[in-house]
Design an enzyme around this catalytic site. Structure first.
Site, mmCIF file in Angstrom:
data_model
loop_
_atom_site.group_PDB
_atom_site.id
_atom_site.type_symbol
_atom_site.label_atom_id
_atom_site.label_comp_id
_atom_site.label_asym_id
_atom_site.label_seq_id
_atom_site.Cartn_x
_atom_site.Cartn_y
_atom_site.Cartn_z
ATOM 1 N N ALA A 107 85.344 -57.140 -7.229
ATOM 2 C CA ALA A 107 85.345 -57.376 -8.669
ATOM 3 C C ALA A 107 83.926 -57.114 -9.159
ATOM 4 O O ALA A 107 82.967 -57.194 -8.384
ATOM 5 C CB ALA A 107 85.758 -58.808 -8.949
ATOM 6 N N GLY B 282 87.425 -58.019 -4.197
ATOM 7 C CA GLY B 282 88.563 -57.496 -4.958
ATOM 8 C C GLY B 282 89.041 -56.138 -4.458
ATOM 9 O O GLY B 282 90.215 -55.782 -4.626
ATOM 10 N N GLU C 44 91.249 -56.892 -1.714
ATOM 11 C CA GLU C 44 92.429 -57.533 -2.315
ATOM 12 C C GLU C 44 93.329 -56.504 -2.996
ATOM 13 O O GLU C 44 94.561 -56.579 -2.914
ATOM 14 C CB GLU C 44 91.966 -58.618 -3.298
ATOM 15 C CG GLU C 44 91.308 -59.786 -2.555
ATOM 16 C CD GLU C 44 90.537 -60.725 -3.472
ATOM 17 O OE1 GLU C 44 89.643 -60.244 -4.220
ATOM 18 O OE2 GLU C 44 90.812 -61.931 -3.465
ATOM 19 N N GLU D 148 82.991 -63.023 -0.868
ATOM 20 C CA GLU D 148 82.776 -63.864 -2.061
ATOM 21 C C GLU D 148 81.942 -65.107 -1.754
ATOM 22 O O GLU D 148 81.187 -65.586 -2.583
ATOM 23 C CB GLU D 148 84.126 -64.300 -2.660
ATOM 24 C CG GLU D 148 84.917 -63.181 -3.321
ATOM 25 C CD GLU D 148 85.821 -62.405 -2.380
ATOM 26 O OE1 GLU D 148 85.672 -62.557 -1.141
ATOM 27 O OE2 GLU D 148 86.668 -61.645 -2.870
HETATM 28 N N1 CAA Z 1 80.023 -55.405 -8.803
HETATM 29 C C1 CAA Z 1 79.160 -54.771 -9.591
HETATM 30 N N2 CAA Z 1 78.330 -53.804 -9.172
HETATM 31 C C2 CAA Z 1 78.366 -53.492 -7.875
HETATM 32 C C3 CAA Z 1 79.237 -54.116 -6.970
HETATM 33 C C4 CAA Z 1 80.108 -55.119 -7.481
HETATM 34 N N3 CAA Z 1 81.007 -55.759 -6.714
HETATM 35 N N4 CAA Z 1 79.035 -53.597 -5.736
HETATM 36 C C5 CAA Z 1 78.077 -52.666 -5.866
HETATM 37 N N5 CAA Z 1 77.654 -52.609 -7.152
HETATM 38 C C6 CAA Z 1 76.644 -51.737 -7.712
HETATM 39 C C7 CAA Z 1 75.246 -52.190 -7.320
HETATM 40 O O1 CAA Z 1 74.801 -53.238 -8.161
HETATM 41 C C8 CAA Z 1 74.460 -50.916 -7.485
HETATM 42 O O2 CAA Z 1 74.209 -50.730 -8.856
HETATM 43 P P1 CAA Z 1 72.686 -50.372 -9.358
HETATM 44 O O3 CAA Z 1 72.408 -49.020 -8.752
HETATM 45 O O4 CAA Z 1 72.819 -50.365 -10.837
HETATM 46 O O5 CAA Z 1 71.820 -51.430 -8.805
HETATM 47 C C9 CAA Z 1 75.448 -49.837 -7.060
HETATM 48 O O6 CAA Z 1 76.743 -50.436 -7.159
HETATM 49 C C10 CAA Z 1 75.251 -49.394 -5.626
HETATM 50 O O7 CAA Z 1 75.264 -50.544 -4.803
HETATM 51 P P2 CAA Z 1 74.124 -50.860 -3.724
HETATM 52 O O8 CAA Z 1 72.818 -50.302 -4.155
HETATM 53 O O9 CAA Z 1 74.182 -52.331 -3.426
HETATM 54 O O10 CAA Z 1 74.684 -50.008 -2.489
HETATM 55 P P3 CAA Z 1 74.424 -50.269 -0.940
HETATM 56 O O11 CAA Z 1 74.924 -49.056 -0.238
HETATM 57 O O12 CAA Z 1 73.013 -50.692 -0.697
HETATM 58 O O13 CAA Z 1 75.351 -51.533 -0.564
HETATM 59 C C11 CAA Z 1 77.389 -52.828 -0.618
HETATM 60 C C12 CAA Z 1 76.749 -51.421 -0.618
HETATM 61 C C13 CAA Z 1 77.155 -53.499 0.750
HETATM 62 C C14 CAA Z 1 78.885 -52.651 -0.844
HETATM 63 C C15 CAA Z 1 76.753 -53.696 -1.711
HETATM 64 O O14 CAA Z 1 76.793 -52.967 -2.943
HETATM 65 C C16 CAA Z 1 77.431 -55.003 -1.946
HETATM 66 O O15 CAA Z 1 77.250 -55.940 -1.178
HETATM 67 N N6 CAA Z 1 78.231 -55.118 -3.034
HETATM 68 C C17 CAA Z 1 78.897 -56.343 -3.419
HETATM 69 C C18 CAA Z 1 80.055 -56.667 -2.514
HETATM 70 C C19 CAA Z 1 80.681 -57.988 -2.912
HETATM 71 O O16 CAA Z 1 80.081 -59.035 -2.843
HETATM 72 N N7 CAA Z 1 81.961 -57.933 -3.341
HETATM 73 C C20 CAA Z 1 82.687 -59.092 -3.757
HETATM 74 C C21 CAA Z 1 82.630 -59.213 -5.244
HETATM 75 S S1 CAA Z 1 83.285 -60.767 -5.851
HETATM 76 C C22 CAA Z 1 84.957 -60.516 -5.892
HETATM 77 O O17 CAA Z 1 85.461 -59.459 -5.571
HETATM 78 C C23 CAA Z 1 85.754 -61.693 -6.373
HETATM 79 C C24 CAA Z 1 87.216 -61.584 -6.168
HETATM 80 O O18 CAA Z 1 87.769 -61.983 -5.174
HETATM 81 C C25 CAA Z 1 88.046 -61.023 -7.205
#
Ligand code: CAA
Length: 257
Positions: free
Chosen positions: A65, A108, A111, A131
């Site tokens: 998400a 998400g 999911e 999460e």
């Molecule tokens: N939401 C918003 N933006 C996101 C995102 C997310 N879930 N995941 C990645 N991005 C964005 C980053 O902020 C970044 O944007 P900027 O360039 O503007 O900073 C861009 O995508 C590229 O990401 P990274 O620079 O972090 O890329 P990376 O290769 O270094 O890392 C990754 C990849 C490990 C997937 C890392 O992006 C990450 O950990 N993302 C979040 C994963 C996460 O926590 N997901 C769960 C979300 S909560 C949820 O989903 C709730 C639910 O159950 C519904």
């Protein structure tokens, strides 16, 4: 129809939805949900379509998400709007949906893949429910669907530690139905979907409905439900055609009637 966050194509009888927010690793914001709902409902209503494939990019199916969109949401708003309830609508899609997952399928994203009917994983796929690292828990079904896919122990491990599962582990534990080389992912998923789309649509839809019922009811009720659907298929021309074709050693010509 113009979509902001997805690309929607048809390949023969298959509908293909590609998540397209590369700068955010296909993070699922409200617009993605709105777009996906329109596309999935459109394919569901289209008599020319027999199955749907949902995919992302090489790097990410979807990284979750949209954290930046969620960051400032107040509890009252999350509760009153019933945040993420809209995804339940997506799961009401009645035609088969295959998730073709390469790269990250996190939160998400994992999911969404699990909302589809089965998951074909590229050898690069990484699944996770991170999460907990953000101070929350899965909110689009992860604690419930992942547990049904992989069992309690692994679901606890994934949701409590936030660790990722690679494609081999996902296949071994029943999350992915098969693993294919990344370069062949979309073609393999389209091939599987095209095969499904060749069969009689009512029987395909009833197979999906029957399997999904297994998650909602007792074994005795599920078996009765399956038999009733099975019986009802004898009302269709396609049952007569399918069995006649077998007896006559030819390919069936299904008409979805
Ligand atoms: N939401 C918003 N933006 C996101 C995102 C997310 N879930 N995941 C990645 N991005 C964005 C980053 O902020 C970044 O944007 P900027 O360039 O503007 O900073 C861009 O995508 C590229 O990401 P990274 O620079 O972090 O890329 P990376 O290769 O270094 O890392 C990754 C990849 C490990 C997937 C890392 O992006 C990450 O950990 N993302 C979040 C994963 C996460 O926590 N997901 C769960 C979300 S909560 C949820 O989903 C709730 C639910 O159950 C519904």
């Amino acid at each position: 129809m113009d979509y902001e966050t997805i690309i929607v194509e048809t390949r023969g009888k298959v509908g293909l939805i590609t998540l397209n927010r590369p700068k955010a690793l296909n993070a699922l914001n409200a617009q993605v949900l709105a777009d996906i709902l329109v596309a999935a409902k459109g394919f569901d209503a289209d008599p020319g379509i027999g199955a749907i494939v949902i995919t992302g990019s090489e790097k990410a199916f979807a990284a979750g998400a949209d954290i930046k969109e969620m960051q400032t949401i107040a509890y009252a708003d999350a509760y009153v709007q019933d945040l993420f309830v809209g995804w339940e609508d997506f799961t009401r899609t009645r035609k088969p949906m295959i998730a073709a997952v390469a790269g990250y399928a996190l939160g998400g994203g994992c999911e969404l893949a699990m909302m589809c009917d089965f998951i074909i994983a590229a050898d690069t796929a990484k699944f996770g429910q991170p999460e907990i690292t953000l101070g929350v828990i899965p909110g689009m079904g992860g604690s419930q669907r992942l547990t049904r896919f992989v069992g309690k122990s692994k679901a606890m491990d994934m949701c409590l530690t936030g660790r990722m599962m690679d494609a081999a582990e996902a296949e071994r534990s029943g999350l992915a139905s098969r693993v294919v080389p990344a370069a062949e992912l979309v073609e393999e998923a389209l091939k599987a979907a095209a095969r499904i789309a060749e069969f009689s649509l009512p029987s395909v839809m009833m197979a999906k409905e029957a399997i999904n019922r297994a998650y909602e009811t007792t074994l005795a009720e599920g078996l009765r439900f399956e038999r009733r659907l099975f019986h009802s298929l004898f009302a269709l021309d396609d049952q007569k055609e399918g069995m006649a074709a077998f007896a006559e050693k030819r390919k069936p010509n299904f008409t979805n009637r």
